[in-house]
Design a protein around this motif. Sequence first.
Motif, PDB file in Angstrom:
ATOM      1  N   ASN A  90      18.254   0.379  -1.227  1.00 19.16           N
ATOM      2  CA  ASN A  90      17.991  -1.049  -1.085  1.00 19.16           C
ATOM      3  C   ASN A  90      16.685  -1.365  -1.809  1.00 19.16           C
ATOM      4  N   PRO A  91      16.633  -2.472  -2.567  1.00 24.41           N
ATOM      5  CA  PRO A  91      15.406  -2.816  -3.291  1.00 24.41           C
ATOM      6  C   PRO A  91      14.220  -3.023  -2.344  1.00 24.41           C
ATOM      7  N   ILE A  92      13.059  -2.572  -2.760  1.00 24.53           N
ATOM      8  CA  ILE A  92      11.808  -2.837  -2.042  1.00 24.53           C
ATOM      9  C   ILE A  92      11.097  -3.912  -2.846  1.00 24.53           C
ATOM     10  N   ASP A  93      10.834  -5.063  -2.204  1.00 29.91           N
ATOM     11  CA  ASP A  93      10.236  -6.194  -2.922  1.00 29.91           C
ATOM     12  C   ASP A  93       8.732  -6.028  -3.091  1.00 29.91           C
ATOM     13  N   GLY A  94       8.130  -6.949  -3.851  1.00 33.62           N
ATOM     14  CA  GLY A  94       6.714  -6.867  -4.208  1.00 33.62           C
ATOM     15  C   GLY A  94       5.771  -6.712  -3.040  1.00 33.62           C
ATOM     16  N   ALA A  95       5.952  -7.531  -1.990  1.00 33.88           N
ATOM     17  CA  ALA A  95       5.045  -7.461  -0.840  1.00 33.88           C
ATOM     18  C   ALA A  95       5.142  -6.103  -0.155  1.00 33.88           C
ATOM     19  N   ASN A  96       6.345  -5.563  -0.030  1.00 32.41           N
ATOM     20  CA  ASN A  96       6.520  -4.265   0.622  1.00 32.41           C
ATOM     21  C   ASN A  96       6.143  -3.102  -0.280  1.00 32.41           C
ATOM     22  N   ARG A  97       6.127  -3.336  -1.593  1.00 32.55           N
ATOM     23  CA  ARG A  97       5.694  -2.282  -2.516  1.00 32.55           C
ATOM     24  C   ARG A  97       4.228  -1.944  -2.289  1.00 32.55           C
ATOM     25  N   ARG A  98       3.442  -2.924  -1.842  1.00 31.59           N
ATOM     26  CA  ARG A  98       2.021  -2.683  -1.566  1.00 31.59           C
ATOM     27  C   ARG A  98       1.826  -1.780  -0.349  1.00 31.59           C
ATOM     28  N   LYS A  99       2.866  -1.620   0.455  1.00 37.44           N
ATOM     29  CA  LYS A  99       2.763  -0.806   1.670  1.00 37.44           C
ATOM     30  C   LYS A  99       3.020   0.674   1.419  1.00 37.44           C
ATOM     31  N   ILE A 100       3.398   1.047   0.202  1.00 37.16           N
ATOM     32  CA  ILE A 100       3.671   2.458  -0.094  1.00 37.16           C
ATOM     33  C   ILE A 100       2.337   3.198  -0.160  1.00 37.16           C
ATOM     34  N   GLY A 101       2.075   4.008   0.858  1.00 40.12           N
ATOM     35  CA  GLY A 101       0.795   4.690   0.959  1.00 40.12           C
ATOM     36  C   GLY A 101       0.840   6.126   0.478  1.00 40.12           C
ATOM     37  N   ASN A 102      -0.347   6.686   0.281  1.00 40.52           N
ATOM     38  CA  ASN A 102      -0.462   8.090  -0.099  1.00 40.52           C
ATOM     39  C   ASN A 102       0.237   8.955   0.927  1.00 40.52           C
TER      40      ASN A 102
END
Length: 159
Positions: A90-102
């Motif tokens: 499922n696509p991850i949108d721009g706002a949720n892309r910022r949540k991808i953490g180390n």
Amino acid sequence: MLTEPKNIMISGVTLNWARLDTPADNPFGGAPSWEVQIETTDKAQAKALKDDGLNVKEADGTFTVSLRRKSETKDGSPMAPVRVVDAAKNPIDGANRRKIGNGSTGNVIVWLAPYEYAGKKGIAASLTAVQVTDMVEYSAEASMDFDSVSANEETADLF
């Protein structure tokens, strides 16, 4: 040596320093780019990446590769952003892309192509897609902070 462009999938890696929502400025000039650093401890996987022409760095048994996709072509035309999906594709949108953490884990697809320019030969790599299979959510909160201290005359003069 790579003779024709190809896509490779790199599976089961740790994702660090993901900048996949908006392109990051390039400190060396040129177009901003989307970027992510991948990490593995698998020596065979690291060797395969190096054999494919990627710049693999090693420290204490951990291998890392920094991957980028420029936001513009040579003529200034916009490039499509990196495709980012979750474990179910499922696509991850721009706002949720910022949540991808180390420490998130996933798979990446990278486009590789041989180049020869101004007497130099090499392999160009462009990040195409990222699949986040286990997301560690980014948090801006520091896990460490300063203690309160009272200023004395020596340090007060420094500021």
